[in-house]
Design a protein around this motif. Structure first.
Motif, mmCIF file in Angstrom:
data_model
loop_
_atom_site.group_PDB
_atom_site.id
_atom_site.type_symbol
_atom_site.label_atom_id
_atom_site.label_comp_id
_atom_site.label_asym_id
_atom_site.label_seq_id
_atom_site.Cartn_x
_atom_site.Cartn_y
_atom_site.Cartn_z
ATOM 1 N N THR A 16 0.866 -1.169 0.000
ATOM 2 C CA THR A 16 0.000 0.000 0.000
ATOM 3 C C THR A 16 0.907 1.224 0.000
ATOM 4 N N PRO A 17 0.397 2.392 -0.388
ATOM 5 C CA PRO A 17 1.245 3.588 -0.342
ATOM 6 C C PRO A 17 1.848 3.849 1.039
ATOM 7 N N ALA A 18 1.159 3.446 2.096
ATOM 8 C CA ALA A 18 1.662 3.648 3.456
ATOM 9 C C ALA A 18 2.919 2.821 3.746
ATOM 10 N N SER A 42 20.460 4.541 -4.693
ATOM 11 C CA SER A 42 20.205 5.742 -3.905
ATOM 12 C C SER A 42 18.785 5.681 -3.338
ATOM 13 N N GLU A 43 18.537 6.477 -2.325
ATOM 14 C CA GLU A 43 17.185 6.538 -1.755
ATOM 15 C C GLU A 43 16.175 6.963 -2.817
ATOM 16 N N ALA A 44 16.548 7.917 -3.657
ATOM 17 C CA ALA A 44 15.639 8.375 -4.714
ATOM 18 C C ALA A 44 15.307 7.235 -5.678
ATOM 19 N N GLU A 45 16.307 6.392 -6.009
ATOM 20 C CA GLU A 45 16.055 5.253 -6.899
ATOM 21 C C GLU A 45 15.131 4.226 -6.239
ATOM 22 N N ASP A 46 15.307 4.001 -4.936
ATOM 23 C CA ASP A 46 14.428 3.059 -4.241
ATOM 24 C C ASP A 46 13.011 3.607 -4.134
ATOM 25 N N ARG A 47 12.852 4.912 -3.949
ATOM 26 C CA ARG A 47 11.507 5.506 -3.928
ATOM 27 C C ARG A 47 10.864 5.389 -5.312
ATOM 28 N N ALA A 48 11.647 5.591 -6.362
ATOM 29 C CA ALA A 48 11.119 5.435 -7.724
ATOM 30 C C ALA A 48 10.724 3.981 -7.977
ATOM 31 N N LEU A 49 11.523 3.037 -7.483
ATOM 32 C CA LEU A 49 11.189 1.621 -7.612
ATOM 33 C C LEU A 49 9.871 1.325 -6.911
ATOM 34 N N PHE A 50 9.684 1.857 -5.719
ATOM 35 C CA PHE A 50 8.430 1.659 -5.002
ATOM 36 C C PHE A 50 7.258 2.209 -5.820
ATOM 37 N N GLY A 51 7.428 3.374 -6.422
ATOM 38 C CA GLY A 51 6.377 3.951 -7.261
ATOM 39 C C GLY A 51 6.047 3.061 -8.445
ATOM 40 N N PHE A 54 3.440 0.248 -8.160
ATOM 41 C CA PHE A 54 2.043 0.623 -8.395
ATOM 42 C C PHE A 54 1.780 0.997 -9.852
ATOM 43 N N SER A 55 2.666 1.849 -10.426
ATOM 44 C CA SER A 55 2.409 2.383 -11.769
ATOM 45 C C SER A 55 2.642 1.368 -12.880
ATOM 46 N N LYS A 56 3.461 0.370 -12.645
ATOM 47 C CA LYS A 56 3.747 -0.627 -13.680
ATOM 48 C C LYS A 56 3.357 -2.037 -13.239
ATOM 49 N N VAL A 57 3.976 -2.516 -12.172
ATOM 50 C CA VAL A 57 3.810 -3.922 -11.789
ATOM 51 C C VAL A 57 2.346 -4.238 -11.497
#
Length: 182
Positions: A16-18, A42-51, A54-57
């Motif tokens: 979930t987003p949480a 990087s943290e930014a890359e891991d946040r993008a992976l998390f996104g 939802f947006s792809k997987v």
């Protein structure tokens, strides 16, 4: 979205987003990320992976990916997906370091294998593991995976390919599962 899976001590649920902070913390922990994909990001890359979960997987139904929970706490990450690297389904799992040594990795890996055989109809499931990741190699061997080949990586490291095969039983049975060569 993948279905919820339960083991005796774990609950695998869609993210979930949480869950973002727990996901990022897991992937930012170098004791975990050194064994995942291309290693620490990087943290930014891991946040993008998390996104992208939802947006792809999830949005495109690409493969099954779960947050691994013990009680109300996210303690890990799990996936099972088709991949050309092993010509079939590959399981991926990671647990927070303080969950190691309690049998949770075995429980999690067994749940993924069972899901692959029962729900995805796979006859084999695979794992690709860095040759230096002796703990994961030992866990997978204990639960019936067998080493089938090595992949020489561009950086000079070696990745081991392990496979567990479902053997058909008599008509009407669910069959049994064995590592290749066992």
């Amino acid at each position: 979205m993948p279905p919820e899976l339960r083991t005796s001590r774990l609950l695998l649920t869609p993210y979930t987003p949480a869950d973002e902070e727990d996901f990022v913390a897991l992937f930012q922990d170098e004791r975990v990320s050194r064994w995942m994909g291309d290693g620490p990001q990087s943290e930014a890359e891991d946040r993008a992976l998390f996104g992208r979960v939802f947006s792809k997987v999830y949005a495109q139904g690409l493969f099954d990916v779960w947050a691994v929970r013990r009680g109300s706490r996210v303690v890990g990450h799990a996936e099972i997906k088709r991949t050309d690297a092993v010509d079939g389904y590959e399981l991926v799992y990671a647990l927070v370091p303080d969950a190691h040594g309690r049998g949770l990795g075995t429980e999690l890996a067994e749940a993924l294998v069972g899901y692959g055989f029962r729900e995805l109809g796979a006859d084999t499931v695979h794992a690709t593991v860095a040759a230096q990741n002796t703990a994961s190699l030992a866990l997978l061997t204990r639960i019936g995976f067998a080493h089938v080949r090595d992949i020489a990586e561009d950086d000079g490291s070696t990745t081991r390919v392990l496979t567990r095969t479902r053997i058909a039983g008599p008509p009407g049975s669910a069959g049994t599962e064995h590592g290749v060569g066992t």
